[in-house]
Design an enzyme around this catalytic site. Structure first.
Site, PDB file in Angstrom:
ATOM      1  N   GLU A 291       0.827  -1.201   0.000  1.00 13.87           N
ATOM      2  CA  GLU A 291       0.000   0.000   0.000  1.00 13.87           C
ATOM      3  C   GLU A 291       0.871   1.265   0.000  1.00 13.87           C
ATOM      4  O   GLU A 291       0.438   2.320  -0.451  1.00 13.87           O
ATOM      5  CB  GLU A 291      -0.905  -0.010   1.249  1.00 13.87           C
ATOM      6  CG  GLU A 291      -2.321   0.426   0.963  1.00 13.87           C
ATOM      7  CD  GLU A 291      -3.284   0.076   2.084  1.00 13.87           C
ATOM      8  OE1 GLU A 291      -4.138  -0.797   1.860  1.00 13.87           O
ATOM      9  OE2 GLU A 291      -3.203   0.667   3.156  1.00 13.87           O
ATOM     10  N   HIS A 312       7.397 -26.752  -0.754  1.00 14.94           N
ATOM     11  CA  HIS A 312       6.747 -27.872  -1.438  1.00 14.94           C
ATOM     12  C   HIS A 312       5.583 -27.401  -2.310  1.00 14.94           C
ATOM     13  O   HIS A 312       4.773 -28.204  -2.759  1.00 14.94           O
ATOM     14  CB  HIS A 312       6.295 -28.904  -0.405  1.00 14.94           C
ATOM     15  CG  HIS A 312       7.464 -29.455   0.359  1.00 14.94           C
ATOM     16  ND1 HIS A 312       8.076 -30.645   0.053  1.00 14.94           N
ATOM     17  CD2 HIS A 312       8.179 -28.926   1.383  1.00 14.94           C
ATOM     18  CE1 HIS A 312       9.095 -30.838   0.867  1.00 14.94           C
ATOM     19  NE2 HIS A 312       9.187 -29.806   1.686  1.00 14.94           N
ATOM     20  N   LYS A 426     -14.012   0.667  -3.796  1.00 10.84           N
ATOM     21  CA  LYS A 426     -15.103   1.068  -2.891  1.00 10.84           C
ATOM     22  C   LYS A 426     -16.155   1.839  -3.662  1.00 10.84           C
ATOM     23  O   LYS A 426     -17.349   1.632  -3.491  1.00 10.84           O
ATOM     24  CB  LYS A 426     -14.564   1.956  -1.763  1.00 10.84           C
ATOM     25  CG  LYS A 426     -13.676   1.240  -0.777  1.00 10.84           C
ATOM     26  CD  LYS A 426     -13.336   2.175   0.380  1.00 10.84           C
ATOM     27  CE  LYS A 426     -12.253   1.587   1.245  1.00 10.84           C
ATOM     28  NZ  LYS A 426     -11.717   2.539   2.196  1.00 10.84           N
TER      29      LYS A 426
END
Ligand code: PA5
Length: 453
Positions: A291, A312, A426
């Protein structure tokens, strides 16, 4: 004297020439000045730099008192928040406290179970969380700087209803602790109206830099961890890092080397740990760097792996896939618990060559082996070593990465303290949900859908 967090970039030697470090030194010093003299973009949000020494002492005592109250009257604490409003607390609790914190018997844990809500919009998650709480006594710490974020707001509405049903409005209010802006936002308004105890997210500290404020400290204190030692560790690191000496300042070095690598095409940094308890520290770091730096179509993409688990699954790619990766490995020198590999009389599993060695020693050996293999495979490696699995070391680590992030953002020419890009989803979500004020955007999105049909 307490041991210091250490940083090394010697395993970038094959990729970064000393000359390159010399060249970036001047730029790093300038970025250091921009950060510490508060002359750069976003400098209004650098309150975290001095917070470990200038924190609100009266509030700190209230945090400790509230934590004691929660410990005495609640079997469960729900921490409601998203992004910087919960990741730091979760990182600290998972690193410092029992690895199976919520599952060990209460007699071992000695503090309330802690769950997190409001960090997703899943109805299933919230419904199942209510099942977990059941009829037990619980409290809520709702954390939102803006006080308007949708995810925590929905979760808070649900949990507040449950508290009010169970205890009645007045008694429920005594179980709600709100951490938010000092003056504004919907959460502040509700808290004042309903008489919740409130704690402040300082104006000049953004969410992802807020773990050492009430945002992180209240839940961490409820978990039984020593928040005073956490802040002391950060204060110690602050003192070290405020000295502008490239040869000794490990935050300047980390910021510089990752930017040298970035400019050569290594645009993905993988944070590596070898302790499951560091998983959420990685998550906290990913948010901090993602961010802060991912702006203006630039930035190092922050990724994370848990080793040896992910050797793995992701190990093949890191060893031999597309070459744009570098790793930063976080190691913990002294773990709080350890086990020895047992001896087997028949050695039918051929493991006796390890018998008598501690698992910690085996883990460290694995880490060394992996670094060598990845460096040989073309992946530059840096290393951060936390002296111990304790509050003081973690405080140092939080501060180290925050300070380096500020320098690194300025080195790459972005404002490390805003997050305007987070608003875009948003806006669309509010429009599609029919929130008043977003009608125009909704019409645009509907037109786009029609075009696709
Ligand atoms: O770092 C940030 O500022 C963000 O990640 C916020 O912490 C996150 O979006 C939550 O915001 P708020 O605390 O306002 O609910």
């Amino acid at each position: 004297m307490k041991r210091q967090l250490e940083f090394s970039f010697s395993d970038t030697g094959a990729f970064v020439a000393p000359r390159e470090c010399e060249e970036i030194r001047v730029l790093t010093e300038a970025a250091f000045d921009t950060l510490t003299k508060r002359t750069g973009a976003g400098s209004d949000y650098t309150g975290w730099i001095d917070w470990p020494v200038d924190y609100d002492k009266e509030e700190f005592e209230r945090i400790l008192a509230a934590a004691e109250r929660i410990k005495s009257d609640s079997e469960v604490l729900v921490v409601i928040g998203i992004g910087g409003s919960y990741l730091g607390a979760r990182a600290a609790i998972e690193f410092l406290r029992h690895g199976f914190y919520n599952n060990v018997p209460a007699a071992i844990r000695k503090t309330p179970e802690i769950y997190y809500a409001g960090n997703n919009i899943s109805g299933r998650y919230l419904a199942e969380l209510l099942d977990v709480i059941g009829e037990r006594d619980f409290s809520v710490n709702v954390i939102s700087k803006s006080g308007t974020t949708t995810e925590p707001a929905i979760a808070f509405r649900v949990l507040r209803d449950r508290l009010e049903e169970k205890y009645g409005k007045a008694a429920a209010a005594k179980r709600i602790y709100a951490t938010t802006d000092a003056n504004k936002g919907a959460l502040k308004t509700v808290a004042d109206t309903e008489g919740y105890e409130t704690f402040t997210v300082p104006d000049d500290v953004g969410g992802r830099y807020s773990v050492l404020t009430a945002v992180g400290l209240l839940p961490i204190a409820v978990s039984g961890a020593d928040v005073r030692a956490l802040v002391e560790g950060a204060a110690n690191m602050r003192e070290t890092l405020l000295k502008k000496d490239f040869d000794k300042n490990i935050a300047m070095q980390y910021a510089a080397v990752r930017n040298i690598l970035y400019r050569k095409g290594y645009n993905t940094e993988i944070m590596v740990n070898y302790e499951p308890g560091l998983h959420y520290f990685n998550e906290w770091w990913k948010q901090l760097y993602g961010e802060s730096e991912g702006k203006d179509q630039k930035g190092i993409f922050p990724a994370a792996v848990d080793f040896s688990t992910d050797l793995h699954s992701m190990g093949q790619f890191i060893q031999d896939g597309y070459r744009n990766l570098f790793e930063t490995v976080v190691l913990v020198d002294e773990s709080t618990r350890n086990m020895t590999v047992p001896t087997a009389a028949d050695d039918s599993d051929n493991l006796n060559y390890l018998a008598g060695r501690t698992m910690d020693a085996v883990n460290k050996c694995a880490a060394e082996a992996v670094v060598a293999a990845h460096v040989d495979g073309g992946v530059p490696n840096m290393k951060v070593c936390m002296p111990a699995q304790d509050e003081y070391s973690l405080g140092q680590a939080f501060y180290f990465f925050e300070f380096a992030c500020g320098i690194s953002g300025y080195l790459n020419g972005v404002n490390p303290f805003n997050q305007e890009g987070v608003e875009d989803y948003k806006r669309n979500m509010f429009a599609l949900l029919g929130k008043p004020g977003y009608e125009e955007r909704r019409a645009e999105l509907e037109k786009r859908c029609d075009r696709k049909k």
